[in-house]
Write a protein that holds these residues in place. Sequence first.
Motif, PDB file in Angstrom:
ATOM      1  N   SER A  37       3.239  -5.373   0.388  1.00 20.47           N
ATOM      2  CA  SER A  37       2.502  -4.377   1.128  1.00 20.47           C
ATOM      3  C   SER A  37       2.629  -4.131   2.464  1.00 20.47           C
ATOM      4  O   SER A  37       2.256  -3.224   3.157  1.00 20.47           O
ATOM      5  N   ILE A  38       2.906  -5.431   3.276  1.00 22.04           N
ATOM      6  CA  ILE A  38       3.328  -5.442   4.555  1.00 22.04           C
ATOM      7  C   ILE A  38       4.593  -5.496   4.873  1.00 22.04           C
ATOM      8  O   ILE A  38       4.974  -5.983   6.096  1.00 22.04           O
ATOM      9  N   LYS A  39       5.606  -5.065   4.118  1.00 20.17           N
ATOM     10  CA  LYS A  39       7.022  -4.918   4.469  1.00 20.17           C
ATOM     11  C   LYS A  39       7.571  -3.724   4.441  1.00 20.17           C
ATOM     12  O   LYS A  39       7.046  -2.683   3.736  1.00 20.17           O
ATOM     13  N   SER A  40       8.738  -3.401   4.939  1.00 20.04           N
ATOM     14  CA  SER A  40       9.713  -2.233   4.769  1.00 20.04           C
ATOM     15  C   SER A  40      10.331  -2.122   3.623  1.00 20.04           C
ATOM     16  O   SER A  40      10.328  -3.270   2.959  1.00 20.04           O
ATOM     17  N   ASP A  64      -0.746   4.518   6.593  1.00 17.67           N
ATOM     18  CA  ASP A  64       0.216   5.856   6.222  1.00 17.67           C
ATOM     19  C   ASP A  64       0.053   6.330   4.748  1.00 17.67           C
ATOM     20  O   ASP A  64       0.258   7.463   4.713  1.00 17.67           O
ATOM     21  N   ILE A  65      -0.367   5.472   4.000  1.00 17.41           N
ATOM     22  CA  ILE A  65      -0.564   6.199   2.491  1.00 17.41           C
ATOM     23  C   ILE A  65      -1.686   7.241   2.341  1.00 17.41           C
ATOM     24  O   ILE A  65      -1.749   7.862   1.597  1.00 17.41           O
ATOM     25  N   TRP A  66      -2.751   7.172   3.615  1.00 20.10           N
ATOM     26  CA  TRP A  66      -3.673   8.014   3.545  1.00 20.10           C
ATOM     27  C   TRP A  66      -3.207   9.467   3.971  1.00 20.10           C
ATOM     28  O   TRP A  66      -3.757  10.436   3.856  1.00 20.10           O
ATOM     29  N   THR A  67      -2.304   9.240   4.609  1.00 18.66           N
ATOM     30  CA  THR A  67      -1.550  10.603   5.228  1.00 18.66           C
ATOM     31  C   THR A  67      -0.377  11.039   4.582  1.00 18.66           C
ATOM     32  O   THR A  67      -0.276  12.444   4.626  1.00 18.66           O
ATOM     33  N   ARG A  68       0.311  10.206   3.891  1.00 18.79           N
ATOM     34  CA  ARG A  68       1.501  10.843   3.173  1.00 18.79           C
ATOM     35  C   ARG A  68       1.162  11.400   1.887  1.00 18.79           C
ATOM     36  O   ARG A  68       2.076  12.256   1.442  1.00 18.79           O
ATOM     37  N   ILE A  69       0.020  11.011   0.994  1.00 14.66           N
ATOM     38  CA  ILE A  69      -0.316  11.762  -0.112  1.00 14.66           C
ATOM     39  C   ILE A  69      -1.931  12.088   0.239  1.00 14.66           C
ATOM     40  O   ILE A  69      -2.459  11.229   1.026  1.00 14.66           O
ATOM     41  N   PRO A  70      -2.335  12.873  -0.589  1.00 14.79           N
ATOM     42  CA  PRO A  70      -4.030  13.196  -0.452  1.00 14.79           C
ATOM     43  C   PRO A  70      -4.592  11.763  -1.317  1.00 14.79           C
ATOM     44  O   PRO A  70      -5.419  12.092  -2.027  1.00 14.79           O
ATOM     45  N   PHE A  71      -4.482  10.881  -0.692  1.00 16.21           N
ATOM     46  CA  PHE A  71      -4.714   9.326  -1.194  1.00 16.21           C
ATOM     47  C   PHE A  71      -6.537   9.459  -1.450  1.00 16.21           C
ATOM     48  O   PHE A  71      -6.989   8.729  -2.475  1.00 16.21           O
ATOM     49  N   SER A  72      -7.061  10.139  -0.452  1.00 17.82           N
ATOM     50  CA  SER A  72      -8.747  10.069  -0.467  1.00 17.82           C
ATOM     51  C   SER A  72      -9.160  10.719  -1.365  1.00 17.82           C
ATOM     52  O   SER A  72     -10.171  10.532  -2.276  1.00 17.82           O
ATOM     53  N   LYS A  73      -8.344  12.056  -2.024  1.00 19.62           N
ATOM     54  CA  LYS A  73      -8.643  12.853  -3.132  1.00 19.62           C
ATOM     55  C   LYS A  73      -8.666  12.200  -4.213  1.00 19.62           C
ATOM     56  O   LYS A  73      -9.296  12.264  -5.351  1.00 19.62           O
ATOM     57  N   PHE A  74      -7.454  11.390  -4.398  1.00 20.22           N
ATOM     58  CA  PHE A  74      -7.104  10.680  -5.642  1.00 20.22           C
ATOM     59  C   PHE A  74      -8.168   9.584  -5.997  1.00 20.22           C
ATOM     60  O   PHE A  74      -8.637   9.439  -7.154  1.00 20.22           O
ATOM     61  N   TYR A 243       8.475   1.397  -1.729  1.00 21.29           N
ATOM     62  CA  TYR A 243       7.976   0.303  -2.381  1.00 21.29           C
ATOM     63  C   TYR A 243       6.593  -0.289  -1.769  1.00 21.29           C
ATOM     64  O   TYR A 243       5.585  -0.738  -2.083  1.00 21.29           O
ATOM     65  N   GLY A 244       6.954  -0.328  -0.480  1.00 22.83           N
ATOM     66  CA  GLY A 244       5.843  -0.935   0.481  1.00 22.83           C
ATOM     67  C   GLY A 244       4.427   0.001   0.379  1.00 22.83           C
ATOM     68  O   GLY A 244       3.505  -0.490   0.527  1.00 22.83           O
ATOM     69  N   LEU A 245       4.690   1.345   0.369  1.00 24.88           N
ATOM     70  CA  LEU A 245       3.438   2.007   0.277  1.00 24.88           C
ATOM     71  C   LEU A 245       2.630   1.985  -1.227  1.00 24.88           C
ATOM     72  O   LEU A 245       1.798   2.102  -1.420  1.00 24.88           O
ATOM     73  N   ILE A 246       3.984   1.692  -2.242  1.00 22.26           N
ATOM     74  CA  ILE A 246       3.308   1.440  -3.620  1.00 22.26           C
ATOM     75  C   ILE A 246       2.494   0.502  -3.619  1.00 22.26           C
ATOM     76  O   ILE A 246       1.336   0.416  -4.192  1.00 22.26           O
ATOM     77  N   MET A 247       2.987  -0.728  -3.010  1.00 27.10           N
ATOM     78  CA  MET A 247       2.455  -1.817  -3.045  1.00 27.10           C
ATOM     79  C   MET A 247       0.939  -2.081  -2.331  1.00 27.10           C
ATOM     80  O   MET A 247      -0.167  -2.485  -2.569  1.00 27.10           O
ATOM     81  N   ALA A 248       1.078  -1.451  -1.015  1.00 28.37           N
ATOM     82  CA  ALA A 248      -0.388  -1.112  -0.272  1.00 28.37           C
ATOM     83  C   ALA A 248      -1.228  -0.230  -1.282  1.00 28.37           C
ATOM     84  O   ALA A 248      -2.562  -0.835  -1.154  1.00 28.37           O
TER      85      ALA A 248
END
Length: 279
Positions: A37-40, A64-74, A243-248
């Motif tokens: 989760s903390i890797k590229s 980044d995960i909060w801006t790349r997708i509407p994670f807060s809504k999910f 994968y980094g964002l998926i793990m985060a």
Amino acid sequence: MKSMHKKQVLSKIIVYVILLIIAALMIIPFLWMLSASIKSDAEVFKMNPFQWIPDVPKVSNYTDIWTRIPFSKFVQNTVFLTIVVTILQLVTSSFAAYAFSKLQFKYKNILFIAYITTIAMPWQVYMVPQFILMRKMGLNDKLLAIICLQAFSAFGVFMMKQFYEGIPDELCEAARIDGLSEYRIYSRIMLPLSKPALSTLTIFTFVATWNDYLGPLIYLRSEQKKTIQLGLKMFIGQYSSDYGLIMAGSVLSLIPVIVVFMILQRYFVEGVAATGLKG
């Protein structure tokens, strides 16, 4: 005597070693997820040399995960769905279990067996009829569809009934003599005594609903209705995946589950033992 003592010590050492190995096998994937989760993307599958902590940790994955997708809504959708389903299952399961364990009515055993046998039926068998039913009711692409389908649990009724049967019937009879209705007996006597079983059912239901993927995948189509598990799939493309964002996102999605378990853990073991569940 000494040889027997040595054998007992040796057997305990062997058991502890086996338990440590099992614990390590279970925790290593979790530690790898934290590391990834903390890797590229290039560092996630780099094995030679493998680094648990990269030279330059990419902590930005968690922002980044909060801006790349509407994670807060999910997260909002998942929290709402999980809380509502958990509360409904606690109410319906405990209420039905009280009736099956403490009340006498015609065909009680037949109804209970018929209801419990649905546990043995795979969900894939009645998945299509359920979908057709929800579509005819106009509940496609609505959280209400999943709430309606998961508000009742045969497993929850079975578990709560096992616990209620351990409560003496004389307690309910004395309450009836004092003039309490069945609803007041249920709310004032049975529920306060069933905290361990309710806590156990809360953990099971919360985790199952929070991590549910197939149900939301079938019924939820629009992006604004998706849950966390469906949202993480948005990072998986045809030719590449973040994968980094998926793990985060996976780490963030574990936090509520861990919090709920930590709050209810003191009741969990007692509830499992009291209801006779083994696993």
